[in-house]
Design a protein around this motif. Structure first.
Motif, PDB file in Angstrom:
ATOM      1  N   TYR A 155     -58.596  23.502 -95.724  1.00 28.64           N
ATOM      2  CA  TYR A 155     -58.978  24.736 -95.042  1.00 28.64           C
ATOM      3  C   TYR A 155     -57.915  25.084 -94.008  1.00 28.64           C
ATOM      4  O   TYR A 155     -57.401  24.198 -93.310  1.00 28.64           O
ATOM      5  CB  TYR A 155     -60.330  24.588 -94.341  1.00 28.64           C
ATOM      6  N   VAL A 156     -57.606  26.383 -93.910  1.00 23.29           N
ATOM      7  CA  VAL A 156     -56.628  26.843 -92.934  1.00 23.29           C
ATOM      8  C   VAL A 156     -57.320  27.763 -91.938  1.00 23.29           C
ATOM      9  O   VAL A 156     -58.322  28.404 -92.257  1.00 23.29           O
ATOM     10  CB  VAL A 156     -55.457  27.570 -93.624  1.00 23.29           C
ATOM     11  N   PRO A 157     -56.809  27.830 -90.705  1.00 24.01           N
ATOM     12  CA  PRO A 157     -57.511  28.596 -89.666  1.00 24.01           C
ATOM     13  C   PRO A 157     -57.446  30.100 -89.883  1.00 24.01           C
ATOM     14  O   PRO A 157     -56.422  30.639 -90.305  1.00 24.01           O
ATOM     15  CB  PRO A 157     -56.792  28.188 -88.377  1.00 24.01           C
ATOM     16  N   LEU A 158     -58.577  30.755 -89.570  1.00 22.24           N
ATOM     17  CA  LEU A 158     -58.657  32.215 -89.536  1.00 22.24           C
ATOM     18  C   LEU A 158     -58.708  32.730 -88.108  1.00 22.24           C
ATOM     19  O   LEU A 158     -58.625  33.935 -87.873  1.00 22.24           O
ATOM     20  CB  LEU A 158     -59.913  32.702 -90.282  1.00 22.24           C
ATOM     21  N   GLY A 159     -58.892  31.815 -87.155  1.00 19.60           N
ATOM     22  CA  GLY A 159     -59.062  32.198 -85.767  1.00 19.60           C
ATOM     23  C   GLY A 159     -60.527  32.145 -85.365  1.00 19.60           C
ATOM     24  O   GLY A 159     -61.430  32.312 -86.194  1.00 19.60           O
TER      25      GLY A 159
END
Length: 454
Positions: A413-417
């Motif tokens: 998973y990568v950050p979306l903020g």
């Protein structure tokens, strides 16, 4: 002019594109009905899908159960803000204070706060549901205080089904048949396997572990104990359109029978709680059973449903008189539904369906502190590790999920903020989003999964 004349081609092309074994759609706009079917109901038998085929509708069943509760409210037999135990003394959870505090409204709006995925098989007898209530009383852990947070709760709807059965003096199945299926004039529904076999019934398909074509699920129907939450009801999509038209007609069925008290549909779609936002596509609120959406500035309501290998999407556009029901019997249903719903809603309702979140083009900076650890619920444990500018989250199935043959998987998973993360690669054709709430106390993916370590 015929409604959606190209619907069969649209459905077929989307199914081929996404490898879906079979699907059926029904669209009601005003007095018109468009239907289409594609593919097969069962890859073992090759039986063709038709518009009158029945599929497992999963959690769309919750709208049927919520409607039964609202009938009780209309009859003056239930107060939404009264404790559940007033009507069902057998109800309880491990936490004694929550046992006394949980109300009918809490259960309808998924704010009861206790473990929601208790898929205990208590047998096929008429006592299956009340036996599950006893299991909940001894096993449901309180995750948060009642009313504090939205967290999707199947177990709460099973309790509501038991409440309905107790106050009406029957089983949940007998009450839903007498008070909804019959008055609606629905002819293609089934609650048990022996009823479904009288129709062309779909079976679920799941990924083949060896990479071959999707295979038939090992178990066709989930436990009867979870029927009010969505484990058993089968219906042709046209019957869901029939249900939707009853809501649009303020509780009156197509044959003229009043099914729900006037004003009930408005009450059921009045916002009760705002779930944590995971994007533009998911619900912005939850009513008394209904998911509430704001798509392109237009109110849309409905519910989704899934059982192993089958998925249903049900939507109503109240201001435009549109009802859409789509059923799928295979994997990658999310991507398939995106293609179909985008085209259908644009044409019949003039609505742009919001895009699902995707990984950002440029990395979003994030501070990795506070994310790593273990989060666990009845069906899955999530092991979260910081890795490669994001998170590696390993899903370890438990209980019913493990019994169904699900295996541990790790997803980047990568950050979306804003404590939100999106999968770097598609999962079943879409990019799921999750969030961390209350300073990392919960991992949230429509369920609030509590931290247990780390």
């Amino acid at each position: 002019m015929t409604l959606l004349p190209h619907l069969p081609q649209l459905l077929h092309e989307a199914a081929v594109r996404h490898g879906v074994p079979g699907a059926v759609i029904a669209v009601g706009a005003g007095d018109e009905l468009a239907e289409a079917a594609t593919g097969v109901l069962n890859r073992r038998t090759g039986v063709e899908a038709t518009t009158d085929s029945v599929f497992q509708v999963g959690s769309v069943t919750k709208l049927w159960t919520a409607s039964l509760v609202m009938q009780l409210v209309g009859d003056g037999l239930v107060d939404l803000d009264a404790p559940v135990r007033r009507y069902l003394p057998e109800f309880g959870v491990i936490d004694a204070a929550a046992t006394e505090a949980v109300t009918v409204r809490h259960l309808l709006s998924h704010t009861g706060g206790f473990d929601g995925d208790l898929f205990e098989d208590t047998g096929r007898g008429d006592d299956a549901l009340i036996r599950l209530v006893a299991f909940i009383r001894a096993n449901a852990t309180q995750v948060h205080r009642p009313g504090e947070l939205f967290s999707y709760c199947n177990a709460g709807y099973c309790v509501l089904g038991a409440l309905v059965a107790a106050l009406r003096g029957g089983t949940w199945e007998s009450v839903v048949t007498e008070r909804l299926i019959g008055p609606l004039g629905a002819t293609h529904t089934a609650l048990f396997a022996e009823e479904a076999m009288l129709f062309r019934a779909a079976v679920g398909h799941v990924p083949d572990p060896d990479g071959g074509p999707q295979r038939v699920v090992a178990r066709w129907q989930m436990p009867r104990s979870n029927a009010p939450a969505g484990s058993t009801l089968c219906a042709a999509p046209r019957e869901l359109v029939r249900l939707g038209r009853m809501f649009l007609a303020d509780g009156v069925a197509e044959g003229g029978t009043r099914v729900l008290p006037a004003g009930t549909f408005a009450a059921m779609r009045a916002p009760q709680v705002a779930p944590p936002r995971l994007g533009e596509r998911p619900p912005i609120g939850w009513g008394l059973g209904f998911m509430l959406f704001d798509w392109d500035g237009v109110p849309v309501v409905g519910h989704d449903g899934s059982t192993p290998g089958q998925t249903t999407c049900f939507r109503i556009v109240p201001d435009r008189g549109v009802v859409v029901a789509v059923t799928v019997n295979g994997d990658a249903a999310g991507a398939f539904l995106d293609d179909v719903l985008t085209a259908v809603f644009a044409e019949v309702a003039g609505i742009r369906v919001p895009q699902r979140p995707r990984p950002p083009a440029e990395p979003v900076p994030f501070v990795p502190d506070g994310y790593a650890g273990s989060f666990s619920g009845p069906l899955v444990t999530y092991e979260v590790a910081v890795a490669g500018g994001g998170l590696d989250i390993t899903l370890i199935p438990k209980g019913f999920a493990a019994e169904q043959g699900e295996k541990p998987t790790t997803v980047r998973y990568v950050p979306l903020g804003g404590d939100r993360f999106v999968s770097a690669e598609p999962v079943d054709g879409v990019h799921p989003v999750l969030a961390f709430l209350d300073n990392g106390r919960y991992l949230y993916n429509t369920r609030a999964v509590p931290r247990v370590a780390g």
